[in-house]
Design a protein around this motif. Sequence first.
Motif, short mmCIF file in Angstrom:
data_model
loop_
_atom_site.label_atom_id
_atom_site.label_comp_id
_atom_site.label_asym_id
_atom_site.label_seq_id
_atom_site.Cartn_x
_atom_site.Cartn_y
_atom_site.Cartn_z
N VAL A 26 -12.70 2.03 -13.09
CA VAL A 26 -11.42 3.15 -13.03
C VAL A 26 -10.85 2.71 -14.35
O VAL A 26 -10.91 1.20 -13.57
N THR A 27 -10.70 2.77 -15.10
CA THR A 27 -9.70 2.38 -16.13
C THR A 27 -8.24 3.27 -16.82
O THR A 27 -8.64 4.76 -17.32
N GLY A 28 -7.36 2.54 -16.67
CA GLY A 28 -5.67 3.95 -16.04
C GLY A 28 -4.80 3.06 -15.90
O GLY A 28 -5.09 1.83 -15.87
N ARG A 29 -4.72 4.08 -14.77
CA ARG A 29 -3.94 3.46 -13.34
C ARG A 29 -4.13 4.33 -12.21
O ARG A 29 -4.85 5.34 -12.54
N ALA A 47 -6.79 -1.55 -14.65
CA ALA A 47 -5.91 -0.50 -14.04
C ALA A 47 -4.48 -1.06 -13.27
O ALA A 47 -4.48 -2.16 -12.99
N GLU A 48 -3.21 0.07 -13.41
CA GLU A 48 -2.73 -0.62 -12.43
C GLU A 48 -2.42 -0.03 -11.28
O GLU A 48 -3.17 1.38 -11.68
N VAL A 49 -2.39 -0.40 -9.96
CA VAL A 49 -2.43 0.04 -9.30
C VAL A 49 -1.39 0.04 -8.03
O VAL A 49 -0.95 -1.24 -7.91
N LYS A 61 -8.44 -6.00 -12.79
CA LYS A 61 -7.69 -6.74 -13.83
C LYS A 61 -6.47 -5.55 -14.03
O LYS A 61 -6.77 -4.39 -14.38
N GLY A 62 -5.38 -6.30 -13.30
CA GLY A 62 -4.26 -5.37 -13.51
C GLY A 62 -2.80 -5.69 -12.81
O GLY A 62 -2.94 -6.03 -10.65
N PRO A 63 -1.95 -5.22 -12.30
CA PRO A 63 -1.20 -5.10 -11.79
C PRO A 63 -0.91 -4.25 -9.89
O PRO A 63 -1.62 -2.81 -10.23
N ILE A 64 -1.01 -4.54 -8.96
CA ILE A 64 -1.29 -3.90 -7.42
C ILE A 64 -0.05 -4.12 -6.64
O ILE A 64 0.47 -5.78 -7.03
N SER A 65 0.72 -2.41 -6.62
CA SER A 65 1.91 -2.91 -6.33
C SER A 65 1.46 -1.12 -4.47
O SER A 65 1.16 -1.10 -5.36
N ALA A 66 2.44 -2.07 -3.74
CA ALA A 66 2.00 -1.56 -2.23
C ALA A 66 3.13 -0.89 -1.37
O ALA A 66 4.71 -2.51 -1.68
N THR A 67 3.63 -0.29 -0.68
CA THR A 67 5.31 -0.22 -0.19
C THR A 67 4.67 -1.57 1.55
O THR A 67 6.19 -1.68 1.28
N THR A 77 -11.78 -10.28 -6.21
CA THR A 77 -11.23 -10.89 -7.53
C THR A 77 -10.37 -10.05 -8.48
O THR A 77 -10.76 -8.78 -8.27
N VAL A 78 -8.86 -10.74 -7.97
CA VAL A 78 -8.25 -9.90 -8.93
C VAL A 78 -7.38 -10.72 -9.57
O VAL A 78 -6.77 -12.48 -10.09
N THR A 79 -6.96 -9.82 -10.67
CA THR A 79 -6.07 -10.94 -11.84
C THR A 79 -5.25 -10.34 -12.43
O THR A 79 -4.89 -9.35 -12.91
N GLY A 80 -3.79 -10.69 -11.74
CA GLY A 80 -2.46 -9.52 -11.93
C GLY A 80 -1.45 -10.22 -11.00
O GLY A 80 -1.39 -10.71 -10.92
#
Length: 119
Positions: A26-29, A47-49, A61-67, A77-80
């Motif tokens: 997946v590329t995007g959000r 993607a933004e996750v 590859k991208g930012p990950i945010s969770a509530t 493997t995470v870069t972000g």
Amino acid sequence: MTHIGPSIRISGDVLCDEDLTIHGHVTGRVISRAATLVIAHEAVIDAEVRGTRVVVLGRVKGPISATQRIELGPAATVTGSLSAEQIVMIEGAQFNGRIDMGHRTIAAKVASYRAAHTA
């Protein structure tokens, strides 16, 4: 639970309100509202996750945010950046980025997202 198979390639936004497991690319959000999002071992995400609970077993590859919680499995493997109230990294996980566990920052991001997507 919904699955995106290993041969699927998505370029754009993936939005859902139910548990989701991604095995493909997946590329995007990727936004999983009020549900668990699992990035499987073979998944490649650029993607933004966002989700309530995000479990990473593959590559992001991208930012990950969770509530609530972000978990990085032993082969992750995470870069972000990571932003959640609770972050767990299992031995073997590879991470390069910034971690934000500030409750105010997370609450502000959630409120901003909800305001932008409820209109």
